[in-house]
Motif scaffolding. Structure first.
Motif, short mmCIF file in Angstrom:
data_model
loop_
_atom_site.label_atom_id
_atom_site.label_comp_id
_atom_site.label_asym_id
_atom_site.label_seq_id
_atom_site.Cartn_x
_atom_site.Cartn_y
_atom_site.Cartn_z
N SER A 191 67.07 -48.88 42.45
CA SER A 191 65.96 -49.13 41.55
C SER A 191 64.62 -48.74 42.18
O SER A 191 63.56 -48.92 41.56
N ALA A 192 64.66 -48.23 43.40
CA ALA A 192 63.43 -47.86 44.11
C ALA A 192 63.01 -46.45 43.73
O ALA A 192 63.77 -45.50 43.93
N ARG A 193 61.82 -46.33 43.18
CA ARG A 193 61.31 -45.02 42.75
C ARG A 193 59.91 -44.81 43.31
O ARG A 193 59.10 -45.72 43.36
N PHE A 194 59.64 -43.56 43.72
CA PHE A 194 58.32 -43.20 44.19
C PHE A 194 58.08 -41.74 43.87
O PHE A 194 58.95 -40.89 44.09
N ASP A 195 56.91 -41.43 43.35
CA ASP A 195 56.54 -40.06 43.04
C ASP A 195 55.08 -39.87 43.41
O ASP A 195 54.19 -40.42 42.75
N GLY A 196 54.83 -39.16 44.49
CA GLY A 196 53.44 -38.98 44.92
C GLY A 196 53.38 -38.41 46.32
O GLY A 196 54.33 -37.78 46.80
N ILE A 197 52.27 -38.64 46.98
CA ILE A 197 52.04 -38.13 48.33
C ILE A 197 52.24 -39.28 49.32
O ILE A 197 51.65 -40.35 49.18
N GLY A 203 74.91 -64.01 59.12
CA GLY A 203 76.19 -63.76 58.46
C GLY A 203 76.30 -62.36 57.90
O GLY A 203 77.39 -61.89 57.60
N THR A 204 75.18 -61.66 57.76
CA THR A 204 75.15 -60.29 57.27
C THR A 204 73.83 -59.68 57.69
O THR A 204 72.92 -60.38 58.16
N ALA A 205 73.72 -58.37 57.55
CA ALA A 205 72.46 -57.72 57.89
C ALA A 205 71.38 -58.12 56.89
O ALA A 205 71.69 -58.46 55.74
N PRO A 206 70.12 -58.11 57.28
CA PRO A 206 69.05 -58.47 56.35
C PRO A 206 69.03 -57.56 55.13
O PRO A 206 69.51 -56.41 55.17
N ASP A 207 68.49 -58.07 54.04
CA ASP A 207 68.32 -57.29 52.82
C ASP A 207 67.00 -56.53 52.93
O ASP A 207 65.92 -57.12 52.81
N PHE A 208 67.10 -55.23 53.16
CA PHE A 208 65.91 -54.43 53.37
C PHE A 208 65.39 -53.80 52.07
O PHE A 208 64.56 -52.89 52.11
N ALA A 209 65.88 -54.27 50.92
CA ALA A 209 65.49 -53.68 49.65
C ALA A 209 63.97 -53.69 49.45
O ALA A 209 63.40 -52.76 48.88
N ALA A 210 63.32 -54.74 49.95
CA ALA A 210 61.87 -54.86 49.76
C ALA A 210 61.11 -53.74 50.44
O ALA A 210 59.97 -53.44 50.07
N LEU A 211 61.73 -53.10 51.44
CA LEU A 211 61.05 -52.02 52.17
C LEU A 211 61.42 -50.63 51.66
O LEU A 211 60.91 -49.64 52.17
N SER A 212 62.30 -50.56 50.67
CA SER A 212 62.80 -49.25 50.24
C SER A 212 62.15 -48.73 48.97
O SER A 212 62.45 -47.63 48.53
N SER A 213 61.24 -49.50 48.37
CA SER A 213 60.67 -49.08 47.09
C SER A 213 59.69 -47.92 47.24
O SER A 213 59.45 -47.15 46.31
N GLY A 214 59.11 -47.78 48.42
CA GLY A 214 58.15 -46.70 48.65
C GLY A 214 57.69 -46.74 50.08
O GLY A 214 58.18 -47.53 50.89
N PRO A 215 56.75 -45.88 50.46
CA PRO A 215 56.23 -45.92 51.83
C PRO A 215 55.63 -47.30 52.14
O PRO A 215 55.06 -47.94 51.28
N PHE A 216 55.79 -47.74 53.37
CA PHE A 216 55.17 -48.99 53.78
C PHE A 216 54.46 -48.78 55.11
O PHE A 216 54.75 -47.84 55.85
N PHE A 217 53.50 -49.66 55.38
CA PHE A 217 52.68 -49.54 56.57
C PHE A 217 52.91 -50.74 57.48
O PHE A 217 52.88 -51.87 57.02
N ASP A 218 53.15 -50.48 58.75
CA ASP A 218 53.20 -51.56 59.72
C ASP A 218 53.03 -50.94 61.11
O ASP A 218 53.88 -50.16 61.55
N ARG A 219 51.95 -51.28 61.77
CA ARG A 219 51.65 -50.67 63.06
C ARG A 219 52.67 -51.04 64.13
O ARG A 219 52.98 -50.24 65.02
N THR A 220 53.20 -52.25 64.04
CA THR A 220 54.18 -52.67 65.05
C THR A 220 55.47 -51.87 64.92
O THR A 220 55.99 -51.36 65.92
N ALA A 221 55.99 -51.75 63.71
CA ALA A 221 57.21 -50.95 63.49
C ALA A 221 56.97 -49.49 63.87
O ALA A 221 57.82 -48.84 64.49
#
Length: 284
Positions: free
Chosen positions: A62-68, A111-129
């Motif tokens: 459900s993650a969509r992105f269209d742009g720069i 019990g399972t790997a984290p749900d990373f869906a929140a980070l897959s919707s588009g580009p994200f910014f985090d200086r530490t990562a």
């Protein structure tokens, strides 16, 4: 995903690639505009743009992105996710894949790997990562030969930060290791041959996940497992140099450094003097 980039014609776009321990793969790619859709892969993919103004359209789930894609951003493809990706301009990227085995090993308490869906919707910014992503590449690109504990530790920092951003990080363990466990893990580090010792192997001694072990180790000893290992090696090098009879290169190889220059850099950072000065019985 590594296999995806090793296939025709994409393998021609890979400028350089590196293994990250036994659980990851990194590559820098310079690619023309085109369709870079991919089938589901059993790995997590993290991408760092290296060129500005990358225009693309991406759809996964459900993650969509269209742009720069903004500079200094990251984007992610979760495990088992097919991608529909059209990139409109020539571009350069850095890609990191992380196996499901490492994800489950790191976050076993969940019990399972984290749900990373929140980070897959588009580009994200985090200086530490971004810092850990860049560091994983550069530490292997400057003539260094980082040990397994060093790479494992950097991966743990990156994964912990991504899990925190996704809102699904395990709670840090309280307190440190028991004296008995401290004795066992420090003995294992001291007796390890070469750079084969992994963070997971040490964590198993303490019956903890690598994520919690790394934090408990630092709480107990004040440094990371990698930093503790480095200190032990440099102490051994100083003893060998002071005893005489071995060249700087011979000492370097004996304690796990690939060259006399590599030992000299680390030695000066740690002790404020050079191996040759210690070997010659001088200071400075």
């Amino acid at each position: 995903m590594a296999r995806f980039y090793e296939a025709e014609p994409l393998r021609h776009y890979v400028e350089s690639h590196k293994l990250v321990g036994n659980a990851g793969w990194m590559a820098e790619l310079r690619q023309p505009a085109g369709d870079y859709s991919s089938p589901p892969a059993p790995e997590l993919l993290l991408v760092q743009p290296l060129s500005p103004g990358i225009s693309l359209r991406k759809v996964w789930g459900s993650a969509r992105f269209d742009g720069i894609v903004p500079s200094s951003s990251l984007w992610m493809v979760p495990v088992g996710t097919a991608t529909d990706l059209i990139v409109r301009v020539p571009h350069a990227i850095r890609a990191l894949t992380i196996t499901t085995a490492l994800l489950h090993e790191t976050f076993v308490e969940l019990g399972t790997a984290p749900d990373f869906a929140a980070l897959s919707s588009g580009p994200f910014f985090d200086r530490t990562a971004e810092h850990w992503m860049t560091g994983l590449w550069h530490i292997q690109s400057q003539g260094m030969r980082p040990g397994r504990l060093h790479l494992d530790g950097m991966l743990q920092h990156l994964l912990a930060q991504l899990a925190s951003l996704a809102g699904d990080a395990p709670k840090p363990a309280k307190g440190g290791l028991s004296p008995r466990v401290v004795a066992r893990v420090t003995e294992a580090i001291a007796e390890a041959e070469g750079d084969a010792l992994s963070l997971a192997e040490l964590a198993a001694i303490a019956n903890l996940s690598p994520f919690h072990f790394a934090k408990a180790f630092k709480a107990s000893l004040g440094v990371s497992p990698h930093r503790f290992q480095k200190r032990l090696r440099l102490e051994r090098a100083r003893e060998m140099l002071a005893a005489g009879g071995s060249s700087v290169l011979e000492v370097a190889l004996a304690v796990g450094y690939e060259s006399g220059q590599a030992l000299s850099r680390a030695f000066r950072q740690e002790f404020g003097t050079s191996p040759r000065a210690v070997r010659g019985g001088r200071r400075g």
